[in-house]
Scaffold this active site. Sequence first.
Site, PDB file in Angstrom:
ATOM      1  N   ALA A 144      19.902 -14.151   6.610  1.00 17.37           N
ATOM      2  CA  ALA A 144      19.416 -12.887   6.062  1.00 17.37           C
ATOM      3  C   ALA A 144      19.540 -12.817   4.542  1.00 17.37           C
ATOM      4  O   ALA A 144      19.029 -11.895   3.923  1.00 17.37           O
ATOM      5  CB  ALA A 144      20.209 -11.745   6.672  1.00 17.37           C
ATOM      6  N   MET A 145      20.190 -13.788   3.951  1.00 17.06           N
ATOM      7  CA  MET A 145      20.368 -13.703   2.501  1.00 17.06           C
ATOM      8  C   MET A 145      19.041 -13.922   1.775  1.00 17.06           C
ATOM      9  O   MET A 145      18.317 -14.858   2.078  1.00 17.06           O
ATOM     10  CB  MET A 145      21.363 -14.764   2.034  1.00 17.06           C
ATOM     11  CG  MET A 145      21.493 -14.754   0.531  1.00 17.06           C
ATOM     12  SD  MET A 145      22.806 -15.796  -0.068  1.00 17.06           S
ATOM     13  CE  MET A 145      22.212 -16.134  -1.712  1.00 17.06           C
TER      14      MET A 145
END
Lengths: 107, 515
Positions: A79-80
Site C-alpha cells: 500500500a505504500m
Amino acid sequence: MTIFNPTTALRAACTAMLLTLGLSASVYAAGSAAPDDKGRHFYEKVCSRCHETGIGPVLLGRDLPPIFFTTMARLGRGAMPAFRISDVDDETLQAVAEYLSKTKVKP
Amino acid sequence: MTKYTILPKDVSESDFDAAVKEFTAILGADKVLTAGDKLQPYSKIMLAVETDKHAASAVLLATTVEQIQAIVKVCNTYKIPIWTISTGRNFGYGSAAPVARGQVILDLRLMNKIIHVDPELCTALVEPGVTYQQLYDYIEENKLPLMLSFSAPSAIAGPLGNTMDRGVGYTPYGEHFLMQCGMEIVLANGEVLRTGMGGVKGDKAWQVFKWGYGPTLDGMFTQSNYGICTKMGFWLMPKPPVFKPFEIQFDEESDISEIVEMLRPLRIAQIIPNSVVIAGTLWEAATCNTRRSDYITTPGATPDSVLKQIQKDKHLGAWNVYAALYGTPEQVEVNWKIVTDVVAKSGKGRVITKEEAGDTQPFKYRSELMSGVPNLQEFGLYNWRGGGGSMWFAPVSQARGSECEKQMAMAKTILNKHGLDYVGEFIVGWRDMHHVIDVLFDRSSEEETARANACFSELLDEFEKHGYAVYRVNTAFQERVAQSYGTVKRDVERAIKRALDPNGILAPGKCGINI
Ligand SMILES: Cc1cc2nc3c(=O)[nH]c(=O)nc-3n(C[C@H](O)[C@H](O)[C@H](O)COP(=O)(O)OP(=O)(O)OC[C@H]3O[C@@H](n4cnc5c(N)ncnc54)[C@H](O)[C@@H]3O)c2cc1C
C-alpha cells in the site's frame, strides 16, 4: 507500533527489484554523501507520517542498507505510495536512506 | 523491438524519437524520462487491472507555462497523447498513471509556487505542484489566520489536482470545487485562457468573483480533458476563534436512516457547517490500526459477529459521526446546545468531545482533518486487508435516510458476495451524500484481484439500475461510468473535445471523452 521484520525473503525481493530496474547498488552508493539534516528533515516531514504512526513499518534502527530504502521509496510496496523523482530528487532520497540506515532504534 | 518501454498508441518509433528530441530541447534531458526505472514510480496503480494497461511511455517534467505551451505544439505535430498530473496522488482513482497505455505523463509537481495568499480576502493562487502540507507550512510560518480544507492524504496531495478531480475535504469549505475561484488553462492549441475575471486587463478580482461574464467555464475543465490547468485560485476559511470537534457514536448498522434524518436539517441550516462524515465500523477500525488478521484468518467477507467484536474491543460505533462547530465562543455555545438537544431528543447516539477522546485515534486525525492539519492516518485503511489494492466506489445520493440505508445495504451485499468487506463512509455535502466505499483487496493475489474487478463492475451495474451513479471513478472504469450519464451528455462532451482539441492530444479517454 508495528514491528517490521525485514526477513531474508524481503532482502531478496529488494535485490530482485533492483535487478528488474536495472540499477546497481553502486549507482546509488556513488551519490555524494548528503548531510544527515536533509535526510532527517524529509523523513520527519513525510515518511514519519506513516512510519511512526503504526501505519507503515518502523524504519528507524533497522540496520538496513541505504539501497533498501531508496528502492522501496521509488517502487512503493504493497500500500505504500511510490515516490517519483518530482516528489523527492535522487540526492534527497539518498540522504534519507543514509540517515535511516544509520539511525538507532527510538528509545 | 523499440528502445522505449512502450510507444504511445498509433505513434511510430521515429515520430516518438522526433517528439522526445523536441521535448528535450524544451525541457532539458533530465526533465524528459523514458528509461524504465524512472517510469516505474509512475506506474504504481492500486486498481484491479494489469499495471501494464496504464503504463506511460515517457514523463515530462515541466516548470513553466511557456514550456507547456511548447509541449502541446509538439504533441499536435506528432499526435502524442499527454496525461497531466499535478501532485499525482490520486490513490484509489489511478494514482499518477494515465487512463490509457502509452500516454506521456505531463508531471507538474515541480511547478510548486504559492503565487499569493491574501489573508484579508482569504484567497490563494497556486501552481499545480503545491501540496497541502506546503501551504499549511506557509500559513503557519507566516502566522496567517487561515484554515485549509483538504483530502485525507493531505500531507502529500495538493489543492489543484484534488480540485481538478472535484475532490472533497472535511471543513465548511470541504466541497473544493465550490471554493475554487479562477483558473489559468493552457489549451490544446497552446493558447492560455484565464477563466472568470482573469481575462480582464488590470483586473484584481480574479480570485474573488467566480463567474466573470458570459458562460462560466471553470467547471468544464474539471474531470475532463479540455485543458491543462497551470494556476488555480481558491478561497480559504478564516481560522475561527473556537473549533469544537465532536463524534456521535451509534451502535446499530440499522441506525443509518435515523442518523441522516437527524443531521440533515442541522447541516442544511449550517448549524453544523462542515462536511460531516458518517463512518462505518471497519473504516474506523482500520484507521486506528486494526488489521483483519488480528481477528480472522479465513478469506472472504468478514462476518458481522467479528464486526461486533471489533466495535466492542475498540470502542467504536456501527456508525461514527464526525462533525465540528466553528466560530466565536458564543456562536459555538449556542450551536452546541442545539446539536446536543437534537441528539438527546433522538434517544440514540453517544456524544464524544475532544476532551473525552483525548489523543486517541481515529478521533485525533478526524479532528485534524476538520481543522486543516495535515496527516496520513487514513492510510491505515490499506492495512485492513493488506496487499495494496484499492478502488473507491463513490455513488452520490440524496441526504435522505431511506436512500442511504438502501445504498449501504446494496453495497454490502454485493461486496460480501465477492468475498470483500464494506469499508465505507458517507460524507455529507450540503444536500447530498458522497457515499465513499473503499473496495479493498489483496492485489498480490490474482484471484482476489479478479474478484475485486468483478465486484466493482457489479456495484456500478446494480447501482445504475436503481438510478445511482458515482461522482468520480478510477481510470480503469472511466469509460464505463461515462455511459451511466447518458448519450446526449457524451455527444456534447465529444463536440467540445473536437472543437478544442481536434488532434485529441489531451488525456484521450479521460472520463470517457474522446474526439
Ligand atoms: C487513504 C486515502 C484517503 C483519501 N481521502 C480522500 C478525500 O478525503 N477526499 C478526496 O477527494 N480524495 C481522497 N482520496 C483520493 C486522492 O488521494 C485525493 O483526492 C488526492 O487529493 C488526489 O491526488 P492529488 O491531489 O495529488 O491530485 P492529482 O493526482 O495531481 O490530480 C487528480 C487528477 O486530476 C487531473 N489533473 C491533475 N492536474 C491537472 C491539471 N493541471 N490540469 C488538468 N487536469 C489535471 C488528472 O486527471 C489527475 O489524475 C484518498 C485517498 C486515500 C489513499
